[in-house]
Write a protein that holds these residues in place. Structure first.
Motif, mmCIF file in Angstrom:
data_model
loop_
_atom_site.group_PDB
_atom_site.id
_atom_site.type_symbol
_atom_site.label_atom_id
_atom_site.label_comp_id
_atom_site.label_asym_id
_atom_site.label_seq_id
_atom_site.Cartn_x
_atom_site.Cartn_y
_atom_site.Cartn_z
ATOM 1 N N ALA A 295 -0.033 6.345 3.068
ATOM 2 C CA ALA A 295 1.252 5.954 2.480
ATOM 3 C C ALA A 295 1.651 4.558 2.916
ATOM 4 C CB ALA A 295 2.330 6.966 2.869
ATOM 5 N N ASP A 296 1.373 4.214 4.157
ATOM 6 C CA ASP A 296 1.758 2.896 4.665
ATOM 7 C C ASP A 296 0.950 1.780 4.001
ATOM 8 O OD1 ASP A 296 3.339 1.287 6.363
ATOM 9 O OD2 ASP A 296 1.676 1.100 7.766
ATOM 10 N N ARG A 297 -0.304 2.064 3.677
ATOM 11 C CA ARG A 297 -1.105 1.080 2.965
ATOM 12 C C ARG A 297 -0.606 0.892 1.527
ATOM 13 N NH1 ARG A 297 -5.468 3.416 5.916
ATOM 14 N NH2 ARG A 297 -5.768 4.968 4.280
ATOM 15 N N ARG A 298 -0.192 2.009 0.906
ATOM 16 C CA ARG A 298 0.164 1.935 -0.515
ATOM 17 C C ARG A 298 1.621 1.535 -0.751
ATOM 18 N NH1 ARG A 298 -2.735 7.276 -3.243
ATOM 19 N NH2 ARG A 298 -4.655 7.213 -2.012
ATOM 20 N N SER B 101 -3.319 -3.342 1.438
ATOM 21 C CA SER B 101 -3.162 -4.347 0.402
ATOM 22 C C SER B 101 -1.709 -4.385 -0.026
ATOM 23 C CB SER B 101 -4.043 -3.987 -0.797
ATOM 24 O OG SER B 101 -3.698 -2.705 -1.269
ATOM 25 N N THR B 102 -1.341 -5.341 -0.891
ATOM 26 C CA THR B 102 0.030 -5.439 -1.377
ATOM 27 C C THR B 102 0.382 -4.176 -2.139
ATOM 28 O OG1 THR B 102 -0.185 -7.811 -1.578
ATOM 29 C CG2 THR B 102 1.614 -6.769 -2.806
ATOM 30 N N PRO B 103 1.539 -3.533 -1.840
ATOM 31 C CA PRO B 103 1.895 -2.297 -2.522
ATOM 32 C C PRO B 103 2.149 -2.534 -4.000
ATOM 33 C CG PRO B 103 3.729 -3.108 -1.221
ATOM 34 C CD PRO B 103 2.549 -3.942 -0.863
ATOM 35 N N GLU B 104 1.757 -1.550 -4.801
ATOM 36 C CA GLU B 104 2.002 -1.634 -6.225
ATOM 37 C C GLU B 104 3.322 -0.958 -6.561
ATOM 38 O OE1 GLU B 104 -1.232 -0.288 -8.565
ATOM 39 O OE2 GLU B 104 -2.696 -1.581 -7.586
ATOM 40 N N PRO B 105 3.956 -1.366 -7.646
ATOM 41 C CA PRO B 105 5.248 -0.765 -7.998
ATOM 42 C C PRO B 105 5.095 0.654 -8.483
ATOM 43 C CG PRO B 105 4.521 -2.256 -9.718
ATOM 44 C CD PRO B 105 3.558 -2.413 -8.585
ATOM 45 N N TYR C 185 0.428 5.360 -6.195
ATOM 46 C CA TYR C 185 1.386 4.533 -5.460
ATOM 47 C C TYR C 185 2.809 5.054 -5.563
ATOM 48 C CZ TYR C 185 -2.390 1.176 -4.961
ATOM 49 O OH TYR C 185 -3.569 0.573 -4.626
ATOM 50 N N HIS C 186 2.983 6.258 -6.068
ATOM 51 C CA HIS C 186 4.346 6.772 -6.218
ATOM 52 C C HIS C 186 4.946 7.035 -4.833
ATOM 53 C CE1 HIS C 186 7.778 9.179 -7.413
ATOM 54 N NE2 HIS C 186 7.592 8.741 -8.647
ATOM 55 N N PRO C 187 6.030 6.335 -4.463
ATOM 56 C CA PRO C 187 6.515 6.400 -3.073
ATOM 57 C C PRO C 187 6.994 7.783 -2.663
ATOM 58 C CG PRO C 187 8.047 5.191 -4.472
ATOM 59 C CD PRO C 187 6.820 5.402 -5.287
ATOM 60 N N ILE D 107 12.014 0.656 -6.003
ATOM 61 C CA ILE D 107 11.332 -0.391 -5.237
ATOM 62 C C ILE D 107 11.518 -0.153 -3.745
ATOM 63 C CG2 ILE D 107 11.352 -2.210 -6.965
ATOM 64 C CD1 ILE D 107 13.964 -3.199 -5.742
ATOM 65 N N LEU D 108 11.112 1.035 -3.275
ATOM 66 C CA LEU D 108 11.297 1.369 -1.862
ATOM 67 C C LEU D 108 10.607 0.370 -0.946
ATOM 68 C CD1 LEU D 108 10.943 5.218 -1.762
ATOM 69 C CD2 LEU D 108 12.931 3.858 -1.191
ATOM 70 N N ALA D 109 9.497 -0.160 -1.372
ATOM 71 C CA ALA D 109 8.773 -1.089 -0.491
ATOM 72 C C ALA D 109 9.596 -2.312 -0.163
ATOM 73 C CB ALA D 109 7.465 -1.519 -1.147
#
Length: 431
Positions: A167-170, A26-30, A139-141, A13-15
């Motif tokens: 990357a910043d959006r995702r 948009s809201t980042p996905e897990p 969405y893989h960080p 959960i880096l975000a």
């Protein structure tokens, strides 16, 4: 020769670490599920305990493909920290085991493969592996930031910014903050880099906070704010007294303050903790300034032996050692290594190394082309500008040489005193 320590980020959960969100998104996905272990390759933390936990985990559950791939990433990071290159073989075996368990759509293993390819400086294939992972999980960080890194190392700086925005959006978070700051620094915008790191540090948890504060300390030193640098590093020591990147930053601060005996003691501690030859190059140059010829000879012997056991391709991955060979031992060896590295990546560090090695082997006219490439973004790296200025002075381009050498001396005082001495000497000769 990665001068800037960056977070890659492989946590679940880096975000949640408090991203700044420079791009609208948009809201980042897990990210996909995986073992409950957080690894931030590049942040300089010793991962012995994490590795032991993961090794125990795959013993208990040998068919956990995510755990095997995460273990591979932990091995890679531990090499960065401690310099134990034997762990790369374990990392490769762990990746292969992960693929055996899950041959298709194995995002974590593809990400680990990308990291291993990047370590080998095969950035084209590292980028391809990251892109393959993102085709499965956009969405893989870790895959997002590995893509950013590979693009930057290949010298594709326009695409680097596009990958950062994506990357910043995702998946906004500390990894993206660190890379945005680095991108701004590359382009000479130290003020913006500092603001971004400061903002990120305010909301980061303790481990990430130590990392971002150390990066901020390095930027403040480059800006000439030495008291501010010292204060930030004191904050990091309170958060984590054993944090290796901060110890390296303290050594560079001592060099900038011209406390060379203190700098030598700090670099000695660094070398004791991490068997990376680039640290020995720093130590050798401080010993030279201090007139410790016996210790200089000891470090020189180690570095020459180290370089002699490597192929040009292998030595090219150690650009600091390649530059040492060009300056102090065998310029032809340094040139061969720099040429090999330029074939692997066309970023500004590789351009600088190749330009300087060409100059040291008598090819100064060709060298200037690469020195200009190294400084094309306006990167405020004192060594890049010293190299360019000295090459221009040798070619009797005195106006440009004076301008660039004087500019270099206004930049980071934490670099080698020998390089700064060479710049001042060249300016005096041109009067």
């Amino acid at each position: 020769m990665l001068k800037y320590l960056l977070v890659l980020g492989i946590s679940l959960i880096l975000a949640a670490t408090g991203g700044i969100g420079i791009a609208s998104r948009s809201t980042p996905e897990p990210a996909a599920a995986g073992p409950d272990v957080r690894i931030n390759p590049g942040d300089g933390r010793d991962l012995k305990a994490v590795i032991a936990q993961l090794e125990n985990g795959v013993e208990r559950v040998p068919d956990d493909h995510v755990a095997w791939a995460t273990l591979a990433l932990a091995y890679v990071e531990q090499v960065r920290v401690a310099g134990d290159t034997s762990l790369y073989d374990r990392a490769q075996a762990a990746v292969e085991r992960s693929f055996e368990i899950k041959p298709d759509d194995n995002v974590t293993a593809l990400t680990a493969r990308s990291a291993l390819l990047a370590v080998a400086h095969d950035f084209t294939d590292a980028l391809a592996a990251a892109e393959e992972a993102l085709a499965i999980d956009p969405y893989h960080p870790a895959a997002l930031v590995l893509r950013i890194d590979a693009i930057g190392e290949l010298g594709r700086y326009g695409a680097q910014l596009a990958a950062l925005r994506d990357a910043d959006r995702r998946q906004p978070g500390v990894p993206v903050v660190a890379r945005y700051a680095y991108a701004f620094e590359l382009r000479g915008d130290l003020d913006r880099a500092a603001r971004l790191l400061r903002q990120g540090a305010r909301t980061a948890i303790s481990g990430d906070r130590a990392h971002l504060l150390t990066l901020l300390a390095d930027v403040e030193r480059r800006r000439g704010n030495l008291d501010r640098t010292a204060s930030l590093l004191a904050d990091v020591r309170r958060l984590d007294p054993a944090y290796l990147p901060a110890l390296i930053s303290r050594a560079r601060l001592a060099m900038a303050q011209q406390r060379f005996a203190a700098a030598a003691r700090l670099w000695e501690k660094v070398v004791d903790r991490a068997a990376h030859p680039e640290h020995r190059v720093e130590l050798l140059e401080i010993y030279t300034v201090l007139g410790r010829e016996d210790l200089v000879e000891e470090q020189e012997a180690f570095l020459v032996d180290y370089a002699s056991e490597m192929t040009s391709e292998e030595l090219g991955r150690e650009l600091d050692v390649a530059l040492f060979m060009a300056d102090h031992a065998d310029p032809a060896v340094g040139l061969a290594a720099a040429r090999s590295e330029w074939r692997a990546r066309q970023g500004v560090p590789a351009a600088d190394a190749l330009g300087w090695a060409l100059h040291r082997t008598g090819r100064s006219a060709t060298a200037l082309r690469y020195a200009r490439l190294a400084t094309r973004l306006g990167t405020p790296d004192a060594l890049f500008w010293i190299h360019r200025g000295l090459i221009e002075a040798h070619l009797n381009k005195t106006t440009a040489a004076r301008r660039h050498l004087r500019y270099a001396l206004q930049l980071d005082a934490g670099i080698s005193p020998l390089q700064r001495r060479a710049a001042r000497h060249a300016i005096r000769r041109m009067r």
